[in-house]
Scaffold this active site. Structure first.
Site, PDB file in Angstrom:
ATOM      1  N   THR A  32       0.800  -1.239   0.000  1.00 40.74           N
ATOM      2  CA  THR A  32       0.000   0.000   0.000  1.00 40.74           C
ATOM      3  C   THR A  32       0.829   1.285   0.000  1.00 40.74           C
ATOM      4  O   THR A  32       0.415   2.245  -0.649  1.00 40.74           O
ATOM      5  CB  THR A  32      -1.035   0.008   1.149  1.00 40.74           C
ATOM      6  OG1 THR A  32      -0.364  -0.223   2.382  1.00 40.74           O
ATOM      7  CG2 THR A  32      -2.084  -1.076   0.936  1.00 40.74           C
ATOM      8  N   ARG A  63      -5.329  -5.271 -20.493  1.00 37.69           N
ATOM      9  CA  ARG A  63      -5.701  -6.330 -19.557  1.00 37.69           C
ATOM     10  C   ARG A  63      -5.324  -5.984 -18.120  1.00 37.69           C
ATOM     11  O   ARG A  63      -5.836  -6.581 -17.187  1.00 37.69           O
ATOM     12  CB  ARG A  63      -5.062  -7.666 -19.989  1.00 37.69           C
ATOM     13  CG  ARG A  63      -5.529  -8.159 -21.365  1.00 37.69           C
ATOM     14  CD  ARG A  63      -7.050  -8.331 -21.390  1.00 37.69           C
ATOM     15  NE  ARG A  63      -7.506  -8.952 -20.161  1.00 37.69           N
ATOM     16  CZ  ARG A  63      -7.440 -10.256 -19.913  1.00 37.69           C
ATOM     17  NH1 ARG A  63      -6.997 -11.064 -20.838  1.00 37.69           N
ATOM     18  NH2 ARG A  63      -7.857 -10.737 -18.772  1.00 37.69           N
ATOM     19  N   ALA A 100     -11.916   6.461 -32.176  1.00 33.36           N
ATOM     20  CA  ALA A 100     -12.126   6.366 -33.621  1.00 33.36           C
ATOM     21  C   ALA A 100     -13.610   6.422 -33.970  1.00 33.36           C
ATOM     22  O   ALA A 100     -13.991   6.342 -35.130  1.00 33.36           O
ATOM     23  CB  ALA A 100     -11.491   5.088 -34.163  1.00 33.36           C
ATOM     24  N   ARG A 145     -14.005   2.261 -39.099  1.00 33.62           N
ATOM     25  CA  ARG A 145     -12.795   1.836 -38.383  1.00 33.62           C
ATOM     26  C   ARG A 145     -12.603   0.323 -38.363  1.00 33.62           C
ATOM     27  O   ARG A 145     -11.493  -0.165 -38.151  1.00 33.62           O
ATOM     28  CB  ARG A 145     -12.836   2.349 -36.947  1.00 33.62           C
ATOM     29  CG  ARG A 145     -14.018   1.804 -36.160  1.00 33.62           C
ATOM     30  CD  ARG A 145     -13.931   2.171 -34.702  1.00 33.62           C
ATOM     31  NE  ARG A 145     -15.183   1.886 -34.015  1.00 33.62           N
ATOM     32  CZ  ARG A 145     -15.349   1.926 -32.707  1.00 33.62           C
ATOM     33  NH1 ARG A 145     -14.336   2.257 -31.947  1.00 33.62           N
ATOM     34  NH2 ARG A 145     -16.497   1.664 -32.154  1.00 33.62           N
ATOM     35  N   ARG A 202       5.656  -7.478 -17.984  1.00 39.83           N
ATOM     36  CA  ARG A 202       5.878  -7.177 -19.398  1.00 39.83           C
ATOM     37  C   ARG A 202       7.345  -7.009 -19.759  1.00 39.83           C
ATOM     38  O   ARG A 202       7.678  -6.914 -20.937  1.00 39.83           O
ATOM     39  CB  ARG A 202       5.084  -5.930 -19.792  1.00 39.83           C
ATOM     40  CG  ARG A 202       3.588  -6.078 -19.605  1.00 39.83           C
ATOM     41  CD  ARG A 202       3.028  -7.288 -20.357  1.00 39.83           C
ATOM     42  NE  ARG A 202       1.581  -7.430 -20.158  1.00 39.83           N
ATOM     43  CZ  ARG A 202       0.848  -8.379 -20.721  1.00 39.83           C
ATOM     44  NH1 ARG A 202       1.412  -9.293 -21.498  1.00 39.83           N
ATOM     45  NH2 ARG A 202      -0.440  -8.450 -20.496  1.00 39.83           N
TER      46      ARG A 202
END
EC number: 2.1.1.148
Lengths: 305, 305, 305, 305
Positions: free
Chosen positions: C89, C112, C123, C197, C224
């Site tokens: 926290t 995600r 768009a 689009r 990642r």
């Protein structure tokens, strides 16, 4: 005894009813449904509802059209893989709902886990019962000197007795005054419930419905089953792990292997460990780690630091 | 036809199986379980699992020990009260899991709702099918002049035909090249799937498992069933509302009354409306509102602005 | 070159302005504020705003009234402690906001991560630019045989050339048709933007504002920046880690030690490792681990399996 | 007086320091930064940090490269539009961090808002101060008969005096015993802090750092500034609204118009209102609404039911 007769009857009535469903169903959990697991002196944990099983995890990971025909062992292998590589979303596909009775100071720790849904019994709307947590004598322990937020050795009996007298006496007096303030008899006070409740002590019991997905439940258990967690919340986490084993045995096994029984080596610990495996005499001093980190690593490896 | 024979068989096999459960069960939803509701040209929505019913909302609001013996009408009254006063947590106590097939550009809108769990079919891991959304001719509409993100009148047939040729031709060519890049035959390319997928068009279909609680589902439906939502996501929201009516009829009725069919009057609109009820001739000019707000209010009240 | 002249001017104008503040301020990050870090062929990442610094983490952990007078080294020690024991926290008390330009297929992975706020260029409302991601030749790699969602060796030049022709040709043709459909000239089509689009390919660039707290940002980066993450998102994670080092150097160092460079030993791995340290000849066969787990552990320990 | 001299000095030291920044800065909020707004008898609210301003909302909605050159009035118009159509994500782009001191029973309501970050002062780790909330006499009110969770008229002075004696006496006695249990003198008890705290009453003050984005802050304020919210949390919501007006004046004005001062008409209310505007004599009986709904609507419209 945490339940009244009326509550037992409600529970038994609900357990006696059954229906036919096409949903994933887990007989071992059905067996326990609605039953209260007693915890602490007046608390409990009981499963109210659940969604999904081990196969539902696999089915979501594969985005499949049916339940599949793979073997149980293949499913377990995939579940281990998902757990090891922290692919957490398939575990979110299972959900469980508990009814929990717990002391307010435990509820305050518990609620810090935000990824869950909660409905708590409202002391603005209703009157609480005269029930407070009084620790068993063996739980009355001294402040730890080494761990600023932990306990050390159990208090001697006489000292423990003094503590019990204070805890019991204050909780009872506060509750009696709570009732006096709420009393609406002729010469009663009739204070608003939302105000009177502030006179209660933090060991008063409250209760709530608590619903959470399997991923977040495992995160809760992992944090609260830890030896550093406070005993009074740890007993709830242990009861949940037991339920987990009945509900999703493959996920529970992977969880115990990769989370509960695991240890994370920092980059610095990995360096030190590589040297140890090369036969170097690695000590706290030459390890490149702080003494505390070195000790934690050696403990995990079952070595004396 | 959105399903292959193998998929139909998987679904039928799952529908044929049943078990006994002590959990809250909704026969009207059991009837629909696993069945695909066809949407757009290749999409679908099907319920995979659910937890709770109307009574579960009431039970959580009361933090009760059993399912209670109150009348259905009393439960409905409490549910209306909770909905009107935005007491949302009891609605979080019900949960539903869908399997959805949808075009990627719709998936991109959908995923903006964060309070849900998702497992999407992975184009890094698997190969997508040759399926793309091609709008029905009556859906091919001109850009709206008044609403920067909306549609106006349907295109004339010849123009629509030109659009269809481009959409179909480009999607097919892109998909054919996708397959060519993935091809691992002797003289194939064998490109990594995670790269090849970037050549697909945004109307390609994807699919996912999507799990959400009832409170957040109603929020999703309310936003996406709105006439200003794009048609291609609105059809999914409408199918969900239909499922809601079967699953939790009392909550669905309250939702339609207090959310879908409701209108929020701003503080300024309330002032104008009070004057109207007093008999004043309130116009856009003297209303104190912007012309757009005045028009929106009058439309909601069934008056001409 | 990812920016137009007008965009550069906007950025320079914003960089030229300054104000006086009482808030925690990080000169090393101020230096980079608003500047675009170019990524891939047309993408970028730029910091738009931030809140907090290393001291803000410490201040929140202590719930203190001021910034304190402790030494930087004491703060760093507390931050390491918080990181090691997963007290997350205090790290939520810092916040950062990015402007990101990225291919749509990368955006679909990125989104995600739900614990962030996003505003994407619409768009439905605006027209996208003719910009698509075309991988550098050395990034065009074959599908990995061992890792179902990874890449293997780079394609030979001639094959890579075929892929580039398809990617470029299809993206350009799809975009040209997109423009044709949107065209509102005399004999134009004037199709609604929300429909046109869908003809774009998934390597088309989009952009968004993305705001996240430090705890969740580190979680994003850790997942990642992993070698198994797709290259096209990994470059963004690496750029973020670089920004992290300028913004919160103590937290970044702890993060790299305890997360990025760390390895988690399962309970079974701990058993095997204890035996190794005792001098046993532990092999894949007698380790009690699956071959894959044994190999992963030995790689982390720098041993040959 | 909620602050000690040492705390005042810490705050003044922090207020005296300043730095140069390129970030969006709001002078009217800088003016108040770190200062404690006193609330209840010992509580306070103070702003510790913030990110963004009205322009940041607009900038995110437009995904723009700079701060733009539009007029303030155009920005305000867009902000009103976003608020009216519940486009909430641009409001998530502003963030604020508070330091709050509040009674535990208020903290328990407050924490139910999950979309925020919290660091609370730990009574496992530290010792709490002898400070408890004792309501002002005019706040000691009877239980409401019509609203099961509300207050009615103020208690007569003599009765209020009895309540005050109980509240003060019990809180002081519980705190004295708390200190006795913690005492580590020669003949002290030295009980673990995590246990001793359970003897405190729910009006004991705690404190925390609380960080939230503007969208979720407005949701918190809207729910807690409501006349049905408990007075003791409402004063915090009112102080926050006051801060909102200084921080983001355009967003605050739109919020007050479209949320705080608004009223939502259900589908059934809309029907009744259309009939009223047509001149029908609509009564509770013929309105098609429940009596309670009819009364609520008439009150909002300033009519007598």
């Amino acid at each position: 005894m945490p339940l009244t007769d009326a509550q037992r009857t409600d529970i038994e009535t609900q357990r006696a009813a059954s229906a036919t469903t096409r949903r994933a169903t887990v007989p071992a959990l059905e067996e326990r449904l609605f039953e209260a697991v007693p915890l602490l002196d007046h608390g409990f944990l009981r499963v109210i509802d659940y969604m999904g099983d081990d196969s539902a995890i696999v089915q979501a990971a594969r985005v499949s059209y049916g339940r599949g025909t793979r073997k149980v062992s293949e499913d377990a292998g995939l579940i281990r893989y998902l757990m090891r590589h922290r692919h957490s979303t398939p575990f979110e596909m299972c959900e469980i709902k508990f009814h929990v009775k717990l002391p307010i100071f435990v509820a305050r720790q518990w609620i810090r886990h935000r990824m869950a849904s909660v409905n708590e019994y409202s002391a603005r709307y209703s009157i609480l019962d005269r029930e407070f947590y009084l620790p068993a004598p063996e739980q009355l322990a001294a402040q730890s000197a080494s761990n600023r937020q932990g306990r050390a050795e159990t208090l001697p009996p006489a000292t423990a007795g003094r503590v019990m007298d204070m805890l019991r006496g204050d909780a009872m007096q506060c509750f009696t005054h709570y009732e006096t303030m709420l009393n609406t008899d002729e010469d009663g006070i009739g204070l608003a419930r939302e105000l009177a409740r502030m006179n209660l002590t933090l060991n008063t019991y409250t209760q709530w419905y608590w619903k959470i997905d399997l991923h977040n439940l495992m995160h809760f258990i992992a944090l609260r089953i830890d030896p550093h967690a406070q005993y009074e919340i740890r007993v709830y986490a242990e009861a949940m792990l037991d339920i987990l084993r009945a509900w999703v045995p493959a996920a529970a096994a992977a969880f115990e292997d990769y989370r509960v029984g695991a240890f994370t080596l920092s980059s610095g610990m990995l360096d030190a460990l590589r040297r140890m495996l090369d036969g170097d005499a690695v000590t706290a001093e030459n390890s490149g780690l702080s003494r505390r980190e070195f000790t934690e690593m050696m403990a995990a490896l079952g070595r004396t630091a």
